[in-house]
Design a protein around this motif. Sequence first.
Motif, mmCIF file in Angstrom:
data_model
loop_
_atom_site.group_PDB
_atom_site.id
_atom_site.type_symbol
_atom_site.label_atom_id
_atom_site.label_comp_id
_atom_site.label_asym_id
_atom_site.label_seq_id
_atom_site.Cartn_x
_atom_site.Cartn_y
_atom_site.Cartn_z
ATOM 1 N N UNK A 112 0.826 -1.209 0.000
ATOM 2 C CA UNK A 112 0.000 0.000 0.000
ATOM 3 C C UNK A 112 0.861 1.260 0.000
ATOM 4 N N UNK A 113 0.222 2.388 -0.290
ATOM 5 C CA UNK A 113 0.930 3.660 -0.396
ATOM 6 C C UNK A 113 0.854 4.494 0.883
ATOM 7 N N UNK A 139 -10.129 6.340 1.969
ATOM 8 C CA UNK A 139 -10.363 7.749 1.662
ATOM 9 C C UNK A 139 -9.704 8.053 0.320
ATOM 10 N N UNK A 140 -10.504 8.518 -0.646
ATOM 11 C CA UNK A 140 -9.953 8.809 -1.973
ATOM 12 C C UNK A 140 -9.968 10.311 -2.242
ATOM 13 N N UNK A 141 -9.605 10.695 -3.471
ATOM 14 C CA UNK A 141 -9.449 12.121 -3.777
ATOM 15 C C UNK A 141 -10.773 12.861 -3.886
ATOM 16 N N UNK A 156 1.199 7.515 7.702
ATOM 17 C CA UNK A 156 2.544 7.197 7.220
ATOM 18 C C UNK A 156 2.419 6.784 5.754
ATOM 19 N N UNK A 157 3.328 7.272 4.918
ATOM 20 C CA UNK A 157 3.261 6.901 3.501
ATOM 21 C C UNK A 157 4.619 6.461 2.974
ATOM 22 N N UNK A 189 -6.311 6.187 0.735
ATOM 23 C CA UNK A 189 -5.615 5.932 1.989
ATOM 24 C C UNK A 189 -6.298 4.755 2.682
ATOM 25 N N UNK A 190 -5.497 3.846 3.227
ATOM 26 C CA UNK A 190 -6.037 2.711 3.962
ATOM 27 C C UNK A 190 -6.069 3.008 5.457
ATOM 28 N N UNK A 191 -6.919 2.284 6.177
ATOM 29 C CA UNK A 191 -7.097 2.539 7.603
ATOM 30 C C UNK A 191 -6.813 1.290 8.436
ATOM 31 N N UNK A 192 -6.207 1.517 9.595
ATOM 32 C CA UNK A 192 -6.073 0.501 10.636
ATOM 33 C C UNK A 192 -6.940 0.969 11.798
#
Length: 250
Positions: A112-113, A139-141, A156-157, A189-192
């Motif tokens: 992931x990014x 979450x996208x643009x 973090x990316x 964006x991915x979520x934990x």
Amino acid sequence: MEVNLVSIITPCYNSEKYIKETFLSIKAQTYTNWEWIIVDDCSVDKSVELIKSFEDSRIKLFIQSDNQGAAHARNLALNNAKGRFITFIDSDDLWLPNFLETTVNYLISNDEDLVYTSYKRVDEDLNHALDDFIAIDKIDNNRILYNCPIPMLTSIYDRSKIGVIEFPDVDLREDHAMWILLLRKIKYARAIKDSLGVYRMRSNSLSRNKLDIAIKQYNVYKDFLKMNIIKSLYYTFFWGLNGLKKYGKF
């Protein structure tokens, strides 16, 4: 760029009361391959003296000769970062010990990014203030236009995929503007869901003039994103509505 090194970015201004707690939370990380880049923005308290007393070779301190704000401080740190991974923590916030290990492993194992986690919300003395903020997945643009659910504290990316995204010169809304730019480069964006950060809700931030902030947010849409007045008002309305929900006012 050093393989799997995490560059931690922190702007500092008059943070002598909290900066040691922030340092201890970083030092306690189970993931130890990090550098902490602190940019002091002309503090007039003992922040610099305290930071210099921290005995850790992974700390890199830059001292600005004049006060230029958090966006400039973060950009200076970004331009001196050597890590593959970029993350942020303000000089009064904290991480749980497994924050870096959990998020770095997630990025690598899932290819992931960008990932961020839920976080705890406490008062200045670290007492419970509000229920945990729960991270929203993917979450996208488009979603990022309605408000900014991605916090500096637990994001973090992967710089090797995205590059370094600097903070635009947008008054007090530079974090939202930066995430908008970043999400133009990736799918989402991915979520934990685990709460791995501790956000200190200080009285000076809570009492900030809400109308003034709303105007600055409107300017993000109108001046930074070049939207027309109707669109700018539309997104500002939903930004305000989502803000009320975030703090349990709606």
